[in-house]
Design a protein around this motif. Structure first.
Motif, PDB file in Angstrom:
ATOM      1  N   SER A  55       0.808  -1.218   0.000  1.00 18.68           N
ATOM      2  CA  SER A  55       0.000   0.000   0.000  1.00 18.68           C
ATOM      3  C   SER A  55       0.847   1.277   0.000  1.00 18.68           C
ATOM      4  CB  SER A  55      -0.942   0.004   1.205  1.00 18.68           C
ATOM      5  OG  SER A  55      -0.195  -0.084   2.396  1.00 18.68           O
ATOM      6  N   ILE A  56       2.107   1.169   0.343  1.00 18.63           N
ATOM      7  CA  ILE A  56       2.992   2.333   0.396  1.00 18.63           C
ATOM      8  C   ILE A  56       3.814   2.379  -0.893  1.00 18.63           C
ATOM      9  CG2 ILE A  56       4.888   3.428   1.660  1.00 18.63           C
ATOM     10  CD1 ILE A  56       3.848   1.915   4.153  1.00 18.63           C
ATOM     11  N   ASP A  57       3.769   3.519  -1.590  1.00 22.09           N
ATOM     12  CA  ASP A  57       4.460   3.652  -2.877  1.00 22.09           C
ATOM     13  C   ASP A  57       5.948   3.344  -2.780  1.00 22.09           C
ATOM     14  OD1 ASP A  57       2.201   4.247  -4.343  1.00 22.09           O
ATOM     15  OD2 ASP A  57       2.523   6.416  -4.305  1.00 22.09           O
ATOM     16  N   GLU A  58       6.609   3.805  -1.721  1.00 16.27           N
ATOM     17  CA  GLU A  58       8.046   3.563  -1.582  1.00 16.27           C
ATOM     18  C   GLU A  58       8.342   2.066  -1.521  1.00 16.27           C
ATOM     19  OE1 GLU A  58       6.436   5.867   0.373  1.00 16.27           O
ATOM     20  OE2 GLU A  58       7.220   7.624  -0.684  1.00 16.27           O
ATOM     21  N   ARG A  59       7.493   1.325  -0.837  1.00 14.73           N
ATOM     22  CA  ARG A  59       7.699  -0.124  -0.726  1.00 14.73           C
ATOM     23  C   ARG A  59       7.470  -0.809  -2.079  1.00 14.73           C
ATOM     24  NH1 ARG A  59      10.142  -3.954  -0.640  1.00 14.73           N
ATOM     25  NH2 ARG A  59       9.403  -5.924   0.129  1.00 14.73           N
ATOM     26  N   ARG A  60       6.512  -0.317  -2.839  1.00 22.10           N
ATOM     27  CA  ARG A  60       6.259  -0.872  -4.178  1.00 22.10           C
ATOM     28  C   ARG A  60       7.487  -0.648  -5.075  1.00 22.10           C
ATOM     29  NH1 ARG A  60       0.665  -0.747  -6.384  1.00 22.10           N
ATOM     30  NH2 ARG A  60       1.559   0.550  -8.020  1.00 22.10           N
ATOM     31  N   ILE A  61       8.060   0.556  -5.011  1.00 23.69           N
ATOM     32  CA  ILE A  61       9.238   0.869  -5.828  1.00 23.69           C
ATOM     33  C   ILE A  61      10.425  -0.005  -5.400  1.00 23.69           C
ATOM     34  CG2 ILE A  61      10.877   2.671  -6.520  1.00 23.69           C
ATOM     35  CD1 ILE A  61       8.005   3.051  -7.622  1.00 23.69           C
ATOM     36  N   GLU A  62      10.619  -0.177  -4.093  1.00 24.90           N
ATOM     37  CA  GLU A  62      11.690  -1.056  -3.601  1.00 24.90           C
ATOM     38  C   GLU A  62      11.498  -2.482  -4.112  1.00 24.90           C
ATOM     39  OE1 GLU A  62      11.621  -0.938   0.640  1.00 24.90           O
ATOM     40  OE2 GLU A  62      12.896   0.833   0.754  1.00 24.90           O
ATOM     41  N   PHE A  63      10.260  -2.963  -4.049  1.00 25.13           N
ATOM     42  CA  PHE A  63       9.950  -4.316  -4.516  1.00 25.13           C
ATOM     43  C   PHE A  63      10.311  -4.459  -5.996  1.00 25.13           C
ATOM     44  CE2 PHE A  63       7.197  -7.415  -6.541  1.00 25.13           C
ATOM     45  CZ  PHE A  63       7.313  -8.514  -5.714  1.00 25.13           C
ATOM     46  N   LEU A  64       9.858  -3.509  -6.809  1.00 25.73           N
ATOM     47  CA  LEU A  64      10.130  -3.549  -8.245  1.00 25.73           C
ATOM     48  C   LEU A  64      11.628  -3.463  -8.519  1.00 25.73           C
ATOM     49  CD1 LEU A  64       9.088  -3.616 -11.150  1.00 25.73           C
ATOM     50  CD2 LEU A  64       8.746  -1.133 -10.993  1.00 25.73           C
ATOM     51  N   ALA A  65      12.310  -2.569  -7.824  1.00 25.98           N
ATOM     52  CA  ALA A  65      13.760  -2.430  -7.997  1.00 25.98           C
ATOM     53  C   ALA A  65      14.481  -3.722  -7.608  1.00 25.98           C
ATOM     54  CB  ALA A  65      14.281  -1.252  -7.181  1.00 25.98           C
ATOM     55  N   GLY A  66      14.028  -4.356  -6.542  1.00 19.44           N
ATOM     56  CA  GLY A  66      14.635  -5.615  -6.101  1.00 19.44           C
ATOM     57  C   GLY A  66      14.476  -6.720  -7.124  1.00 19.44           C
ATOM     58  N   ARG A  67      13.280  -6.836  -7.696  1.00 19.17           N
ATOM     59  CA  ARG A  67      13.052  -7.863  -8.719  1.00 19.17           C
ATOM     60  C   ARG A  67      13.840  -7.548  -9.988  1.00 19.17           C
ATOM     61  NH1 ARG A  67      11.333  -9.253  -4.382  1.00 19.17           N
ATOM     62  NH2 ARG A  67       9.923 -11.006  -4.093  1.00 19.17           N
ATOM     63  N   PHE A  68      13.890  -6.277 -10.354  1.00 13.31           N
ATOM     64  CA  PHE A  68      14.662  -5.862 -11.525  1.00 13.31           C
ATOM     65  C   PHE A  68      16.132  -6.249 -11.339  1.00 13.31           C
ATOM     66  CE2 PHE A  68      17.208  -2.935 -13.998  1.00 13.31           C
ATOM     67  CZ  PHE A  68      16.539  -2.844 -15.209  1.00 13.31           C
ATOM     68  N   ALA A  69      16.707  -5.882 -10.200  1.00 14.67           N
ATOM     69  CA  ALA A  69      18.119  -6.171  -9.937  1.00 14.67           C
ATOM     70  C   ALA A  69      18.379  -7.673  -9.881  1.00 14.67           C
ATOM     71  CB  ALA A  69      18.563  -5.505  -8.632  1.00 14.67           C
ATOM     72  N   ALA A  70      17.488  -8.431  -9.250  1.00 14.75           N
ATOM     73  CA  ALA A  70      17.681  -9.882  -9.140  1.00 14.75           C
ATOM     74  C   ALA A  70      17.601 -10.551 -10.513  1.00 14.75           C
ATOM     75  CB  ALA A  70      16.650 -10.477  -8.189  1.00 14.75           C
ATOM     76  N   LYS A  71      16.690 -10.097 -11.348  1.00 15.71           N
ATOM     77  CA  LYS A  71      16.589 -10.679 -12.686  1.00 15.71           C
ATOM     78  C   LYS A  71      17.805 -10.324 -13.536  1.00 15.71           C
ATOM     79  CE  LYS A  71      11.578 -11.012 -12.537  1.00 15.71           C
ATOM     80  NZ  LYS A  71      10.331 -10.974 -13.319  1.00 15.71           N
ATOM     81  N   GLU A  72      18.307  -9.115 -13.391  1.00 13.48           N
ATOM     82  CA  GLU A  72      19.548  -8.724 -14.080  1.00 13.48           C
ATOM     83  C   GLU A  72      20.716  -9.588 -13.581  1.00 13.48           C
ATOM     84  OE1 GLU A  72      20.634  -6.649 -16.424  1.00 13.48           O
ATOM     85  OE2 GLU A  72      18.830  -5.499 -16.868  1.00 13.48           O
ATOM     86  N   ALA A  73      20.792  -9.794 -12.277  1.00 13.91           N
ATOM     87  CA  ALA A  73      21.867 -10.607 -11.707  1.00 13.91           C
ATOM     88  C   ALA A  73      21.782 -12.051 -12.213  1.00 13.91           C
ATOM     89  CB  ALA A  73      21.808 -10.570 -10.179  1.00 13.91           C
ATOM     90  N   TYR A  74      20.573 -12.567 -12.320  1.00 12.34           N
ATOM     91  CA  TYR A  74      20.383 -13.928 -12.834  1.00 12.34           C
ATOM     92  C   TYR A  74      20.860 -14.022 -14.278  1.00 12.34           C
ATOM     93  CZ  TYR A  74      18.060 -18.163 -14.444  1.00 12.34           C
ATOM     94  OH  TYR A  74      17.798 -19.390 -15.004  1.00 12.34           O
ATOM     95  N   ALA A  75      20.478 -13.040 -15.094  1.00 13.29           N
ATOM     96  CA  ALA A  75      20.905 -13.038 -16.493  1.00 13.29           C
ATOM     97  C   ALA A  75      22.429 -12.998 -16.600  1.00 13.29           C
ATOM     98  CB  ALA A  75      20.279 -11.856 -17.224  1.00 13.29           C
ATOM     99  N   LYS A  76      23.069 -12.266 -15.709  1.00 14.05           N
ATOM    100  CA  LYS A  76      24.538 -12.221 -15.688  1.00 14.05           C
ATOM    101  C   LYS A  76      25.110 -13.573 -15.257  1.00 14.05           C
ATOM    102  CE  LYS A  76      24.658  -7.278 -14.730  1.00 14.05           C
ATOM    103  NZ  LYS A  76      24.886  -6.252 -13.720  1.00 14.05           N
ATOM    104  N   ALA A  77      24.469 -14.214 -14.299  1.00 16.53           N
ATOM    105  CA  ALA A  77      24.965 -15.503 -13.795  1.00 16.53           C
ATOM    106  C   ALA A  77      24.899 -16.587 -14.863  1.00 16.53           C
ATOM    107  CB  ALA A  77      24.171 -15.933 -12.559  1.00 16.53           C
ATOM    108  N   ILE A  78      23.869 -16.541 -15.710  1.00 18.14           N
ATOM    109  CA  ILE A  78      23.794 -17.565 -16.761  1.00 18.14           C
ATOM    110  C   ILE A  78      24.527 -17.136 -18.029  1.00 18.14           C
ATOM    111  CG2 ILE A  78      21.676 -18.589 -15.861  1.00 18.14           C
ATOM    112  CD1 ILE A  78      20.176 -17.286 -18.194  1.00 18.14           C
ATOM    113  N   GLY A  79      24.920 -15.852 -18.079  1.00 13.55           N
ATOM    114  CA  GLY A  79      25.766 -15.376 -19.162  1.00 13.55           C
ATOM    115  C   GLY A  79      25.055 -14.953 -20.433  1.00 13.55           C
ATOM    116  N   THR A  80      23.746 -14.703 -20.361  1.00 11.56           N
ATOM    117  CA  THR A  80      23.031 -14.336 -21.587  1.00 11.56           C
ATOM    118  C   THR A  80      22.588 -12.880 -21.613  1.00 11.56           C
ATOM    119  OG1 THR A  80      20.868 -14.909 -20.689  1.00 11.56           O
ATOM    120  CG2 THR A  80      22.082 -16.656 -21.829  1.00 11.56           C
ATOM    121  N   GLY A  81      22.353 -12.307 -20.467  1.00  9.27           N
ATOM    122  CA  GLY A  81      21.709 -11.003 -20.407  1.00  9.27           C
ATOM    123  C   GLY A  81      20.238 -11.158 -20.744  1.00  9.27           C
ATOM    124  N   ILE A  82      19.481 -10.078 -20.572  1.00 12.82           N
ATOM    125  CA  ILE A  82      18.067 -10.083 -20.927  1.00 12.82           C
ATOM    126  C   ILE A  82      17.976  -9.692 -22.391  1.00 12.82           C
ATOM    127  CG2 ILE A  82      15.812  -9.032 -20.502  1.00 12.82           C
ATOM    128  CD1 ILE A  82      16.634 -10.576 -18.073  1.00 12.82           C
TER     129      ILE A  82
END
Length: 120
Positions: free
Chosen positions: A42-69
């Motif tokens: 319900s708090i906008d700041e928490r929503r942005i943190e959540f989205l940023a966290g998923r964005f960063a984790a997905k980027e990190a995963y793409a780097k770990a498998i070596g393909t990128g998004i």
């Protein structure tokens, strides 16, 4: 055996500005289940943190498998949901085990992924 490591850091304000310019940005990045969690905050700041966290984790995963998004891997091929205790768990169609860590500060989100071979 470790087969890949990826890390990503992102400024929370960058995600906020992107979401303001592109209101459907979260729908592009998040799976349906992730999007429901995003909207449950319900708090906008928490929503942005959540989205940023998923964005960063997905980027990190793409780097770990070596393909990128891109052509071989899309944002929605990767899903990160909390388990019953809140720990982020990554699901993908890869044949490995992924260990996920997401951390927030006031200005940044950092995520790290370690991939381990599923076969011994």
């Amino acid at each position: 055996m470790i087969i890949g490591i990826g890390i990503d850091i992102i400024e929370i304000t960058r995600i906020k500005k992107t979401l303001e310019r592109q209101p459907r940005f979260s729908e592009r990045i998040l799976t349906e289940k992730e999007y429901k969690l995003f909207n449950s905050h319900s708090i906008d700041e928490r929503r942005i943190e959540f989205l940023a966290g998923r964005f960063a984790a997905k980027e990190a995963y793409a780097k770990a498998i070596g393909t990128g998004i891109g052509s071989k891997l899309s944002w929605k091929d990767i899903e990160i949901l909390p388990n019953e205790s809140g720990k982020p768990v990554l699901k993908s169609n890869g044949s490995w085990t992924a260990f996920v860590s997401i951390s927030h500060s006031k200005a940044y989100v950092v995520a790290q992924i370690i991939l381990e071979s599923s076969s011994s």
